[in-house]
Structure formats: C-alpha cells, structure tokens
Design an enzyme around this catalytic site. Structure first.
Site, mmCIF file in Angstrom:
data_model
loop_
_atom_site.group_PDB
_atom_site.id
_atom_site.type_symbol
_atom_site.label_atom_id
_atom_site.label_comp_id
_atom_site.label_asym_id
_atom_site.label_seq_id
_atom_site.Cartn_x
_atom_site.Cartn_y
_atom_site.Cartn_z
ATOM 1 C CB CYS A 1 19.602 24.070 -0.594
ATOM 2 S SG CYS A 1 19.616 25.744 -1.465
ATOM 3 C CD GLU B 1 21.806 18.607 -4.294
ATOM 4 O OE1 GLU B 1 20.829 19.303 -4.670
ATOM 5 O OE2 GLU B 1 22.971 18.890 -3.782
ATOM 6 C CG HIS C 1 21.524 23.019 -4.463
ATOM 7 N ND1 HIS C 1 20.494 21.982 -4.260
ATOM 8 C CD2 HIS C 1 20.883 24.011 -4.441
ATOM 9 C CE1 HIS C 1 19.547 22.600 -3.821
ATOM 10 N NE2 HIS C 1 19.605 23.782 -4.215
#
EC number: 2.3.1.46
Length: 309
Positions: free
Chosen positions: A142, A237, A235
């Site tokens: 990001c 994660e 993102h």
C-alpha cells in the site's frame, strides 16, 4: 511455514487460538535448519494488530521463518505500548550490518502527507537503499508502494480525490507468473488508500511487470523481473473487521466517509462483514516466500549477490 518469533510476543497466543503454527525461539533452537530471515518494517500505528495480520500470512508453509520486527520512528507511540516496542522491535542500527532473505514494508496512514513532510522519510530512504545490498527480496504494501516508486523510480506522489475503501475485484494478467501461481483468474482483495496507481503510470515509467490489475485499470500486483522487489497496492493482510474499524473511526471523527464498497452485506454497516479475500492473501504471501525468497536466496547470507540497481 512455522514463523519463528520471541516466546513472549502477543501474537503467539493470538495466532495459536486460530490454529496457526507458531514456533517460539526456544523450540526452534532445537532444530538444525537454517530458517529464512524476514525483516518486517512496521509503519502502521496499531503495531500489534498489524503484526498479527502479517504473521498469520507468513505462517502457512513448511519451513521456518525467523521474524525480526523493525521500527524507524523514535517518537512515542499513541497506539502501541512502549514496553512492547522496546521488547520486540529493533532499530535500524541494530541490523544494518546483517543480511536478510526477505523484507516486508507495511502500509502507513500517510496518503495525504507529502513525502518530505513524513517525519521518518529520511529513514525510509535509508532502509530502501540499504535493502539493495542486504535483502534478497522486498515486498512493499500500500503506502510503502508509493514511497518505493518515488525513491527507486522518481515517480511523484499520485493522490486520489476520494479515498478508495472496500473490497474490489481484480484479474491476473500473467497466469503463469510465479507470484500469481494458483490465483483464480479473478479474485477479491481489500483496499484502503488515497494513493493512486494507474497501470499506465507503472508501464510508462518503470521496468516493472504488472501481474494483476483492478477492474478499473489500477495496478494491484507488480514486480521486477529479477524478483528483488514486489509491490501490492491493496491490503490482503487485513482482518475481516479492519475496514469496518476504519469506517466507524472516520464516522466518529465526523469525516462522513463513504461506506466501504462491496464489504458490508447488503451495503449496511450494521451487518457483520466477512473476509472474501483470505485465500488470496495466503497464496500471495506463500508464493512470495517460496518463489521470490526461498528459491533464490543463498544458503549463506554472507554470500548475497545483489542485482538491484
């Protein structure tokens, strides 16, 4: 890949409750295996939460990964106890003479801040320059993608008018690329950013290969041909609740945010969201560890052969 972390790190119990294999340092010391050394430069304010998210994704393969957490901002944190930072994080000076198999640079909530106004911008540049000679492969996430494109390729900051927030569809461009091996042709992944990554910008001003794009033509996943650097603009994660937490935080702050796209069931923030990107995130990090780190890193890290100019 069991991740190897200090015995007392909070993520140990958190991830074990999810049946994630975490190997403590005391147990790992009894195995005669050279673990992969992965450095995580954690730029997010809620560091413990971010640790849990990344460690979960790094744990899904059969080899050991020795995790080292790095901080470069010496200011007092408002979101992470000083004791935690002192116990589990190192400073750059502690590791600058070492080599690592992998480096992950996380995102940061700095999408509307000019690079030179970022308090630790000189330290970011220092770490990226250092990584050219000391790290086999680096993964930027990001905001770190935007920072790396500026430092490594001289690309000015590109900012969206409105924040991109939600879960978006992507499609792969190279089905046989190692980093996308096993991906579905189309897949979902969350975004939460002001940074803008038009695919044309990456193609015109870098030698990087775009491996996956959003439906709107933004670059999502791209990498260098020598596998030394990889970039993911979203993102993968994130937990199921992370976008919701960000949304309600902004509502309470009076920012009148848009409801994250394609996230809450029936687009109603009162409904509990579900993660629709978990398998993608696991596969992305497994592929990075296997094909970009494990298969090209030397057994003896003293014999690194940097190729990144």
């Amino acid at each position: 890949m069991p991740i190897r972390v200090p015995d007392e790190l909070p993520a140990v119990n958190f991830l074990r409750e999810e049946n994630v294999f975490v190997m403590t340092t005391s147990r790992a010391s009894g195995q005669e295996i050279r673990p992969l050394k992965v450095l995580i430069l954690n730029l997010m304010p809620k560091k413990i939460e971010t640790e849990n998210q990344f460690l979960r994704l790094l744990s899904n393969s059969p080899l050991q990964v020795d995790i080292q957490l790095l901080r470069i901002d010496s200011r007092e944190s408002r979101n992470t106890p000083a004791e935690h930072l002192n116990n589990f994080y190192c400073n750059f000076e502690d590791i600058q003479e070492q080599n690592f198999d992998g480096l992950i640079v996380t995102g940061a909530p700095l999408g509307l801040v000019e690079f030179n106004d970022v308090a630790y911008w000189p330290q970011i540049k220092q770490v990226l320059e250092w990584s050219k000679d000391h790290v086999t492969s680096t993964l930027f996430v990001c905001w770190a993608v935007q920072a790396a494109l500026n430092i490594l390729y001289g690309i000015p900051k590109q900012t969206r008018t409105d924040k991109l927030s939600g879960v978006y569809e992507h499609h792969i461009l190279h089905p046989h690329a190692l980093l996308t091996r096993g991906f579905d042709d189309s897949f979902l992944a969350p975004h939460s950013r002001y940074a803008d990554f038009p695919a044309a910008l990456i193609r015109d001003y870098t030698d990087l290969e775009i491996l996956a794009e959003t439906e709107e033509g933004d670059a999502y996943l791209f990498a260098s041909k020598d596998k030394r650097i990889a970039f993911v603009t979203g993102h993968p994660e994130y937990d199921a609740q992370t976008l919701a937490q960000e949304y309600f935080r902004d509502v309470e702050a009076g920012l009148n945010p848009d409801v994250p796209y394609n996230y809450f069931p029936h687009n109603d923030p009162q409904n509990t969201p579900r993660a629709s990107w978990r398998s993608h995130g696991n596969l992305l990090f497994t592929n990075w560890l296997n094909y970009y780190v494990y298969q090209i890193t030397p057994y003896d890290l003293r014999h690194m052969n940097p190729t990144l100019d």
